[in-house]
Design a protein around this motif. Structure first.
Motif, PDB file in Angstrom:
ATOM      1  N   LEU A  36       0.863  -1.178   0.000  1.00  0.00           N
ATOM      2  CA  LEU A  36       0.000   0.000   0.000  1.00  0.00           C
ATOM      3  C   LEU A  36       0.905   1.236   0.000  1.00  0.00           C
ATOM      4  O   LEU A  36       1.741   1.378  -0.867  1.00  0.00           O
ATOM      5  N   ASP A  37       0.731   2.141   0.959  1.00  0.00           N
ATOM      6  CA  ASP A  37       1.490   3.392   0.950  1.00  0.00           C
ATOM      7  C   ASP A  37       2.940   3.230   1.396  1.00  0.00           C
ATOM      8  O   ASP A  37       3.769   4.101   1.140  1.00  0.00           O
ATOM      9  N   THR A  38       3.245   2.151   2.090  1.00  0.00           N
ATOM     10  CA  THR A  38       4.605   1.913   2.574  1.00  0.00           C
ATOM     11  C   THR A  38       5.362   1.022   1.589  1.00  0.00           C
ATOM     12  O   THR A  38       4.882  -0.073   1.271  1.00  0.00           O
ATOM     13  N   PRO A  39       6.515   1.461   1.100  1.00  0.00           N
ATOM     14  CA  PRO A  39       7.280   0.647   0.145  1.00  0.00           C
ATOM     15  C   PRO A  39       7.825  -0.635   0.775  1.00  0.00           C
ATOM     16  O   PRO A  39       8.178  -0.654   1.959  1.00  0.00           O
ATOM     17  N   LEU A 253       7.346   8.501   3.291  1.00  0.00           N
ATOM     18  CA  LEU A 253       7.376   7.039   3.270  1.00  0.00           C
ATOM     19  C   LEU A 253       8.323   6.525   2.192  1.00  0.00           C
ATOM     20  O   LEU A 253       8.943   5.467   2.337  1.00  0.00           O
ATOM     21  N   ILE A 254       8.444   7.269   1.108  1.00  0.00           N
ATOM     22  CA  ILE A 254       9.371   6.906   0.027  1.00  0.00           C
ATOM     23  C   ILE A 254      10.733   7.554   0.265  1.00  0.00           C
ATOM     24  O   ILE A 254      11.773   6.905   0.130  1.00  0.00           O
ATOM     25  N   ASN A 255      10.731   8.811   0.646  1.00  0.00           N
ATOM     26  CA  ASN A 255      11.980   9.545   0.898  1.00  0.00           C
ATOM     27  C   ASN A 255      12.299   9.524   2.394  1.00  0.00           C
ATOM     28  O   ASN A 255      12.273  10.537   3.080  1.00  0.00           O
ATOM     29  N   ASP A 256      12.594   8.339   2.882  1.00  0.00           N
ATOM     30  CA  ASP A 256      12.776   8.117   4.321  1.00  0.00           C
ATOM     31  C   ASP A 256      14.253   8.150   4.708  1.00  0.00           C
ATOM     32  O   ASP A 256      14.817   7.152   5.155  1.00  0.00           O
ATOM     33  N   TYR A 272       1.576   0.650  -9.601  1.00  0.00           N
ATOM     34  CA  TYR A 272       2.709   0.541  -8.677  1.00  0.00           C
ATOM     35  C   TYR A 272       3.956   1.229  -9.221  1.00  0.00           C
ATOM     36  O   TYR A 272       4.246   1.169 -10.416  1.00  0.00           O
ATOM     37  N   LEU A 273       4.664   1.862  -8.306  1.00  0.00           N
ATOM     38  CA  LEU A 273       5.957   2.472  -8.598  1.00  0.00           C
ATOM     39  C   LEU A 273       7.057   1.553  -8.102  1.00  0.00           C
ATOM     40  O   LEU A 273       7.033   1.104  -6.952  1.00  0.00           O
ATOM     41  N   PHE A 274       8.015   1.259  -8.972  1.00  0.00           N
ATOM     42  CA  PHE A 274       9.212   0.516  -8.608  1.00  0.00           C
ATOM     43  C   PHE A 274      10.396   1.480  -8.606  1.00  0.00           C
ATOM     44  O   PHE A 274      10.449   2.409  -9.414  1.00  0.00           O
ATOM     45  N   TYR A 275      11.358   1.248  -7.727  1.00  0.00           N
ATOM     46  CA  TYR A 275      12.586   2.031  -7.735  1.00  0.00           C
ATOM     47  C   TYR A 275      13.646   1.281  -6.941  1.00  0.00           C
ATOM     48  O   TYR A 275      13.341   0.355  -6.174  1.00  0.00           O
ATOM     49  N   VAL A 289       5.731   0.251  -4.390  1.00  0.00           N
ATOM     50  CA  VAL A 289       4.773   0.939  -3.535  1.00  0.00           C
ATOM     51  C   VAL A 289       3.546   1.288  -4.371  1.00  0.00           C
ATOM     52  O   VAL A 289       3.651   1.475  -5.592  1.00  0.00           O
ATOM     53  N   ARG A 290       2.389   1.365  -3.749  1.00  0.00           N
ATOM     54  CA  ARG A 290       1.165   1.751  -4.455  1.00  0.00           C
ATOM     55  C   ARG A 290       1.320   3.173  -4.973  1.00  0.00           C
ATOM     56  O   ARG A 290       1.692   4.087  -4.226  1.00  0.00           O
ATOM     57  N   PHE A 291       1.032   3.391  -6.251  1.00  0.00           N
ATOM     58  CA  PHE A 291       1.326   4.679  -6.868  1.00  0.00           C
ATOM     59  C   PHE A 291       0.093   5.414  -7.383  1.00  0.00           C
ATOM     60  O   PHE A 291       0.045   6.646  -7.348  1.00  0.00           O
TER      61      PHE A 291
END
Length: 303
Positions: A36-39, A253-256, A272-275, A289-291
């Motif tokens: 969900l919102d947490t990668p 959550l992404i830029n942690d 979904y976003l992959f990185y 993560v859900r995008f």
């Protein structure tokens, strides 16, 4: 004949639905539990069954039944990298298989028949991008697609035929990455024209890691680059006049914290976003993560 024509037309929506239905099954995305919102780290035991790490940009086929990614042994050393893939056949995911050694950053063309790759030869005078083409159930050997005297980084195609790339244009030293901007790249009648996307989306530091939507409506970029390339991820929504504004941060959550973040990629269904994220080779992984919900929320914030 007329009855056959109407029957074909009536069945077209069912055919399109069948092609897209795999994304909604439990087997989609290598059968992994959806975030969900947490990668979360993506399928690390499947992607790295032996040694090394999964990193850089990855890519799914349009129907979701093929997945391509880079398996590297060392950070910042493309010579050890292997482009690998999984394929869903006979009711299960098969792989990983090696498609090409010494190549990485796969990006599929709009029709899915060509894949663009970084890597390959290096002569310290030119920048190269390669292409492989579908041939039967596999792919051809990599062949040179672009060879330039200026810098090229992270080439991506779009539906319009325009490419996007990180580049220093036709000036400066191609090895001076601080000069690189997010650029468009047009290939026409043997000529290659590269043009910066402008000062708003670019910075005085390195600008080269990105994902551009196939319809060119948005870009996800690595920005706030530090001298050691630690950075954050942001999104830029293209304006109606074609210009690209400064990125909006994708959130804590992404830029942690400090980390290298690159290899941005959004699945063909847009969900979904992959990185890739890591502070060293030891903690470098592919995340997802859900995008779609995040994109909708961020777009609403600017209107």
């Amino acid at each position: 004949m007329k009855r056959l024509f109407f029957l074909i037309i009536a069945l077209l929506p069912l055919t399109v639905m069948a092609q897209g239905s795999f994304w909604k099954t439990k087997d989609a995305y290598l059968g992994q539990k959806r975030p969900l919102d947490t990668p979360y780290v993506f399928a690390n035991k499947m992607l790295v069954p032996d040694s090394g790490m999964a990193m850089d940009r990855s890519a799914f086929s349009a129907d979701g039944k093929e997945y391509y990614y880079s398996n590297a042994q060392n950070w910042f050393d493309g010579r050890s990298t292997r482009l690998k893939y999984f394929k869903f056949e006979n009711g299960k995911w098969n792989g990983p298989f090696v498609l090409a050694k010494g190549f990485y950053t796969p990006s599929l063309s709009a029709d899915g028949q060509t894949m663009y790759l970084a890597g390959g030869r290096s002569d310290n005078q030119h920048s190269y991008f390669y292409a492989v083409h579908r041939q039967g159930n596999g792919w051809t050997q990599p062949e040179v697609f672009l060879k330039t005297t200026f810098g090229l980084y992270d080439l991506m195609p779009t539906n319009s035929g325009l490419f996007y790339v990180g580049s220093n244009g036709r000036q400066g030293n191609q090895r001076n990455y601080q000069d690189y901007d997010f650029c468009s790249l047009k290939i026409s009648q043997g000529d290659t024209v590269v043009q910066s996307l402008g000062k708003e989306i670019n910075t005085p530091a390195f600008d080269g890691d990105f994902y551009v939507a196939p319809d060119e409506s948005y870009m996800i970029v690595s920005y706030k680059e530090k001298p050691d390339y630690e950075c954050e991820l942001g999104i830029s929504f293209r304006r109606a006049d074609g210009s690209w504004p400064a990125p909006i941060n994708l959130g804590p959550l992404i830029n942690d914290g400090d980390a290298h973040r690159w290899g941005e990629y959004v699945t063909p269904d847009g969900k979904y976003l992959f990185y890739t994220k890591g502070t060293s080779a030891k903690d470098c992984h592919l995340y997802w993560v859900r995008f779609d919900t995040l994109k909708k929320r961020l777009r609403a914030e600017i209107h």
